[in-house]
Design an enzyme around this catalytic site. Structure first.
Site, PDB file in Angstrom:
ATOM      1  N   ASN A   1      27.882   9.765  52.030  1.00 18.66           N
ATOM      2  CA  ASN A   1      28.866   9.248  51.121  1.00 18.66           C
ATOM      3  C   ASN A   1      29.884   8.474  51.882  1.00 18.66           C
ATOM      4  OD1 ASN A   1      27.496  10.632  49.243  1.00 18.66           O
ATOM      5  ND2 ASN A   1      29.219  11.415  48.262  1.00 18.66           N
TER       6      ASN A   1
ATOM      7  N   ASP B   1      30.068  10.507  41.068  1.00 23.38           N
ATOM      8  CA  ASP B   1      30.585  11.051  42.294  1.00 23.38           C
ATOM      9  C   ASP B   1      31.584  12.338  41.692  1.00 23.38           C
ATOM     10  OD1 ASP B   1      30.977  11.475  45.000  1.00 23.38           O
ATOM     11  OD2 ASP B   1      32.442   9.982  45.107  1.00 23.38           O
TER      12      ASP B   1
ATOM     13  N   SER C   1      33.173   7.388  40.935  1.00 26.36           N
ATOM     14  CA  SER C   1      34.059   8.529  40.769  1.00 26.36           C
ATOM     15  C   SER C   1      34.526   8.438  39.417  1.00 26.36           C
ATOM     16  CB  SER C   1      35.269   8.525  41.897  1.00 26.36           C
ATOM     17  OG  SER C   1      36.096   7.229  41.563  1.00 26.36           O
TER      18      SER C   1
HETATM   19  P1  13P Z   1      35.206   8.906  52.414  1.00 28.41           P
HETATM   20  O1  13P Z   1      36.068   7.928  51.312  1.00 28.41           O
HETATM   21  O2  13P Z   1      35.820   9.664  53.257  1.00 28.41           O
HETATM   22  O3  13P Z   1      34.257   7.935  52.900  1.00 28.41           O
HETATM   23  O4  13P Z   1      34.307   9.617  51.457  1.00 28.41           O
HETATM   24  C1  13P Z   1      33.473   9.305  50.463  1.00 28.41           C
HETATM   25  C2  13P Z   1      32.849  10.369  49.729  1.00 28.41           C
HETATM   26  O5  13P Z   1      32.760  11.504  50.138  1.00 28.41           O
HETATM   27  C3  13P Z   1      32.692  10.252  48.207  1.00 28.41           C
HETATM   28  O6  13P Z   1      32.445  11.293  47.440  1.00 28.41           O
END
Ligand code: 13P
Length: 287
Positions: free
Chosen positions: A229, A84, A49
């Site tokens: 994910n 992400d 991220s």
């Molecule tokens: P979670 O943290 O709910 O597993 O989601 C991860 C995600 O979608 C990252 O983009």
């Protein structure tokens, strides 16, 4: 082996399994995920991220660490290093830093602007051999400061974005980042079916993998989801294992405070969680 995510996801979609995207936060996360993928002979996507990138002092640091670790651990399974929920600027930073895949999250823009920016980034990414994910219909909850309402995507908008040549598409189907509230209604398979019908063979992405019941995961895969994910679940097991170690007083025994010992239970917990997910998603032995 660092690669774009295109081929691994096309294979997953055709073979009716999903490749896990596991978000990384530091060295322990990266090492645990890479080693597990190699042990299980599974393709894998390392998600970063913008917040985690910043925490690790920037995308260049992340790309250098992942490339070096992939090499020094002798990883031969396909690994994609993926941004992400990228912003427009974040996408360009990751392209420059040497990521092999990006996600442009234009879901909060009006559709015309999402289309314009996605078109531009698809061209740039493909010229350089990167894969690109786009999003339609915001994913609910909060992912490192990115807050979405959890709406269901409009299948026509999904087709519009898919036709721009993106390699895989995240469509909101009632999924939420983080832990699901007790009153969550579950995934909207009606939306997923409608989206799937519109986008042909496009691999679909399911965000918010944490806490989705196994039967819903399996059904989503049967309806075209090829990338799932997972982030929060690894964070939770890491925290639990670390707490257990400290509460048992193990950091006070001998050199138990050494970070290599202190962080070992959390590291093992991430490995076990990633293994469990790869088995559930069906990606074992698909490298
Ligand atoms: P979670 O943290 O709910 O597993 O989601 C991860 C995600 O979608 C990252 O983009």
């Amino acid at each position: 082996m660092l690669v774009s995510a295109t081929e691994m996801l096309q294979k997953a979609r055709a073979g009716k399994y999903a490749v896990g995207q596991f978000n990384i936060n530091n060295l322990e996360w990266t090492k645990a995920i890479l080693l597990t993928a190699q042990e299980l002979n599974s393709p894998v996507i390392l998600g970063v991220s913008e917040g985690a990138g910043k925490y690790m002092t920037g995308f260049e640091t992340v790309a250098s660490m992942v490339k070096a670790m992939d090499k020094s651990l002798g990883i031969t399974v396909p690994v994609a290093l993926h941004l992400d929920h990228g912003s427009y600027d974040g996408c360009y930073k990751c392209i420059k830093a040497g990521f092999t895949s990006i996600m442009f999250d234009g879901s909060h823009f009006p559709i015309a602007e999402n289309v314009a920016k996605t078109t531009e980034l698809v061209n740039v990414a493909h010229q350089l051999g990167l894969s690109i994910e786009a999003e339609v219909g915001a994913i609910g909850g909060e992912e490192d400061g990115v807050v979405g309402k959890g709406e269901c995507a409009d299948p026509n908008e999904c087709k519009q974005i898919a036709d721009l040549g993106v390699d895989f598409l995240a469509a909101g189907i009632g999924n939420i980042h983080g832990v699901y509230p007790a009153n969550w209604e579950g995934l909207s398979f009606e939306t997923l079916e409608a989206v799937n019908k519109e986008v042909g063979e496009m691999p679909l992405v399911l965000h918010g993998g944490t806490g989705i019941p196994d039967d819903q995961i399996t059904k989503a895969i049967s309806l075209g989801v090829a990338k799932i994910n997972v982030n929060t679940e690894c964070q939770l097991v890491f925290a639990d294992a670390t707490r257990e170690y400290i509460e048992a007083g193990k950091d006070k025994q001998g050199k138990g405070f050494d970070p290599r010992k202190l962080l070992a239970p959390g590291f093992e917990a991430i490995k076990a969680k990633v293994k469990e997910k790869m088995e559930l998603f069906g990606s074992v032995d698909k490298a």
